[in-house]
Design a protein around this motif. Structure first.
Motif: not given
Length: 204
Positions: A55, A59, A105-108, A110-111
């Protein structure tokens, strides 16, 4: 090299899982069943670690930063992890003093927050309280920890650092630290009576 290595590990892990699934049989003794289950759990942990590493690799070049509500992300994650914290009898308290907007970055993002929350849930003793504090400049997550003996501050975010027979740091904090290293945000952590992590906006 590490990215290639993790890809190479995926095939033998999947093959081992298929083999164990075929070995499972009612004729196995209770001890054999327990050993089989323990092995399956270890393979699942390895599989999850590979996902975590890949991941970050896939990213790390993302730069599509957007204004994100930290409270909304935290509320969503608390709901997503409800089975984990409710099974331990945990209580999650949120002290929102101000609205915190996180430009990332939204995905990062959340991580990052899922790693911090799951880490707090995992390491909290049963029937305890996880406290989340929000201001317009900082997020702080605080949770009690089990007694593990002396633990150096410098060891807290090391990957796979063991500090007891069944205790270790895993990859969660290390990934958060790595992801924030070249961002506009800083990351601090401390381990005294409680374990406390904070994410804050760096000074310009």
């Amino acid at each position: 090299m590490l990215e290639g290595f993790t890809h190479e590990m995926k095939t033998p892990i999947m093959a081992s899982q298929l083999l164990l699934a075929n070995v499972r049989d009612d004729s196995l003794s209770e001890e054999q069943q327990e050993s089989l289950l323990a092995t399956e759990n270890e393979l699942k942990k390895l599989q999850q670690l590979i996902k975590e590493i890949l991941f970050v690799f896939h990213n790390q070049q993302a730069h599509d930063d957007q204004p994100l509500s930290v409270r909304e992300m935290i509320d969503h994650l608390i709901e997503e992890y409800e089975v984990l914290w409710s099974d331990k009898g945990l209580r999650i308290e949120i002290d929102q003093q101000q609205e915190l907007t996180f430009f990332y970055h939204p995905k990062l993002a959340k991580k990052i927050f899922s790693n911090l929350l799951s880490n707090a849930i995992f390491h909290s003793p049963p029937n305890s309280v996880v406290t989340i504090i929000l201001t317009n400049k900082q997020l702080t997550i605080k949770n009690p920890i089990k007694k593990t003996g002396p633990l150096k501050h410098s060891d807290l975010a090391k990957p796979f650092f063991s500090y007891g027979e069944e205790a270790g740091t895993g990859l969660g904090l290390y990934i958060v630290k790595t992801m924030l290293k070249h961002s506009h945000y800083g990351f601090t952590f401390d381990c005294q009576k409680d374990f406390t992590v904070s994410i804050y906006k760096k000074q310009d």
